[in-house]
Design an enzyme around this catalytic site. Structure first.
Site, PDB file in Angstrom:
ATOM      1  N   GLU A  47       0.831  -1.209   0.000  1.00  0.00           N
ATOM      2  CA  GLU A  47       0.000   0.000   0.000  1.00  0.00           C
ATOM      3  C   GLU A  47       0.862   1.254   0.000  1.00  0.00           C
ATOM      4  O   GLU A  47       2.091   1.187   0.159  1.00  0.00           O
ATOM      5  CB  GLU A  47      -0.934  -0.033   1.215  1.00  0.00           C
ATOM      6  CG  GLU A  47      -1.897  -1.217   1.143  1.00  0.00           C
ATOM      7  CD  GLU A  47      -2.916  -1.242   2.265  1.00  0.00           C
ATOM      8  OE1 GLU A  47      -2.799  -0.451   3.229  1.00  0.00           O
ATOM      9  OE2 GLU A  47      -3.838  -2.076   2.165  1.00  0.00           O
ATOM     10  N   CYS A  56      -1.992  -4.725  -5.396  1.00  0.00           N
ATOM     11  CA  CYS A  56      -2.556  -5.958  -4.846  1.00  0.00           C
ATOM     12  C   CYS A  56      -1.503  -7.074  -4.851  1.00  0.00           C
ATOM     13  O   CYS A  56      -0.591  -7.093  -5.684  1.00  0.00           O
ATOM     14  CB  CYS A  56      -3.734  -6.444  -5.670  1.00  0.00           C
ATOM     15  SG  CYS A  56      -5.237  -5.486  -5.474  1.00  0.00           S
ATOM     16  N   GLU A  58      -1.824 -10.160  -5.794  1.00  0.00           N
ATOM     17  CA  GLU A  58      -1.846 -10.999  -6.996  1.00  0.00           C
ATOM     18  C   GLU A  58      -1.042 -10.382  -8.129  1.00  0.00           C
ATOM     19  O   GLU A  58      -0.293 -11.064  -8.836  1.00  0.00           O
ATOM     20  CB  GLU A  58      -3.283 -11.210  -7.491  1.00  0.00           C
ATOM     21  CG  GLU A  58      -4.175 -11.924  -6.505  1.00  0.00           C
ATOM     22  CD  GLU A  58      -4.932 -10.962  -5.596  1.00  0.00           C
ATOM     23  OE1 GLU A  58      -4.338  -9.963  -5.139  1.00  0.00           O
ATOM     24  OE2 GLU A  58      -6.108 -11.232  -5.334  1.00  0.00           O
ATOM     25  N   CYS A  87      -9.555  -9.289  -6.750  1.00  0.00           N
ATOM     26  CA  CYS A  87     -10.356  -8.181  -7.274  1.00  0.00           C
ATOM     27  C   CYS A  87     -10.419  -8.275  -8.789  1.00  0.00           C
ATOM     28  O   CYS A  87      -9.657  -9.018  -9.434  1.00  0.00           O
ATOM     29  CB  CYS A  87      -9.784  -6.842  -6.823  1.00  0.00           C
ATOM     30  SG  CYS A  87      -8.339  -6.304  -7.762  1.00  0.00           S
ATOM     31  N   CYS A  90      -7.188  -7.667 -10.741  1.00  0.00           N
ATOM     32  CA  CYS A  90      -6.240  -8.783 -10.683  1.00  0.00           C
ATOM     33  C   CYS A  90      -6.708  -9.959 -11.532  1.00  0.00           C
ATOM     34  O   CYS A  90      -5.884 -10.651 -12.151  1.00  0.00           O
ATOM     35  CB  CYS A  90      -6.034  -9.217  -9.233  1.00  0.00           C
ATOM     36  SG  CYS A  90      -5.065  -8.015  -8.304  1.00  0.00           S
TER      37      CYS A  90
HETATM   38  N1  THU Z   1      -6.064  -6.585  -1.981  1.00  0.00           N
HETATM   39  C1  THU Z   1      -5.240  -7.506  -2.568  1.00  0.00           C
HETATM   40  O1  THU Z   1      -4.017  -7.495  -2.371  1.00  0.00           O
HETATM   41  N2  THU Z   1      -5.790  -8.434  -3.384  1.00  0.00           N
HETATM   42  C2  THU Z   1      -7.121  -8.517  -3.649  1.00  0.00           C
HETATM   43  O2  THU Z   1      -7.533  -9.351  -4.429  1.00  0.00           O
HETATM   44  C3  THU Z   1      -8.057  -7.600  -3.019  1.00  0.00           C
HETATM   45  C4  THU Z   1      -7.477  -6.549  -2.170  1.00  0.00           C
HETATM   46  C5  THU Z   1      -5.470  -5.583  -1.097  1.00  0.00           C
HETATM   47  C6  THU Z   1      -5.502  -4.191  -1.615  1.00  0.00           C
HETATM   48  C7  THU Z   1      -5.406  -3.396  -0.346  1.00  0.00           C
HETATM   49  O3  THU Z   1      -4.031  -3.277   0.010  1.00  0.00           O
HETATM   50  C8  THU Z   1      -6.091  -4.255   0.690  1.00  0.00           C
HETATM   51  O4  THU Z   1      -6.166  -5.550   0.132  1.00  0.00           O
HETATM   52  C9  THU Z   1      -7.489  -3.785   1.055  1.00  0.00           C
HETATM   53  O5  THU Z   1      -8.253  -3.597  -0.071  1.00  0.00           O
END
Ligand code: THU
Length: 131
Positions: A47, A56, A58, A87, A90
């Protein structure tokens, strides 16, 4: 996909989740991908204070794989709390490198698991076709 390989993927996703940089959401995520070179590539979410800059898990794992020369993704594992589902962004990213039948193991750190295929979550990914 063999059960031992899926277990290895899950272990890699669990391990890398501990490296997540998620101070804003407090929601660490770990992902691991098995590539056509037989190797496992792992990634966590990263983040940023400027929220949309965050990456993300993935797509991080996918970038690791592609940067090391892998060209196809054969399977994936995702670990986070709640109801783990990649998501949409991804899923689209994965669809560039994985067949629709690629197995996905979606798990919580507490041991709940779901097994799906990419096509279950992204039935019609975007493909660039001109004209
Ligand atoms: N996030 C992922 O890393 N992968 C996903 O498939 C969904 C969300 C992360 C993004 C963010 O850092 C945190 O989860 C909250 O949304």
């Amino acid at each position: 996909m063999s059960e031992p390989l899926l277990r290895q993927l899950l272990a890699a996703a669990l391990a890398v989740r501990h490296r997540a940089h998620a101070p804003y959401s407090g929601f660490p995520v770990g992902a691991a991908l098995l590539a056509d070179d037989g190797k496992i590539y792992a990634g966590c979410n990263v983040e940023n204070a400027s929220y949309p800059v965050g990456l993300c898990a993935e797509r991080n794992a996918l970038g690791q794989a592609v940067a090391r020369g892998a060209r196809r993704i054969l399977a994936g594992a995702l670990v986070c709390e709640g109801e783990p589902v990649p998501c949409g962004m991804c899923l689209q990213a994965l669809s560039e490198f994985a067949d629709p039948d690629a197995p996905l193991l979606l798990a919580t750190p507490g041991g709940q698991e779901r097994r799906l295929r990419l096509r279950d979550l992204l039935p019609q990914g975007f493909r660039l076709r001109r004209g």
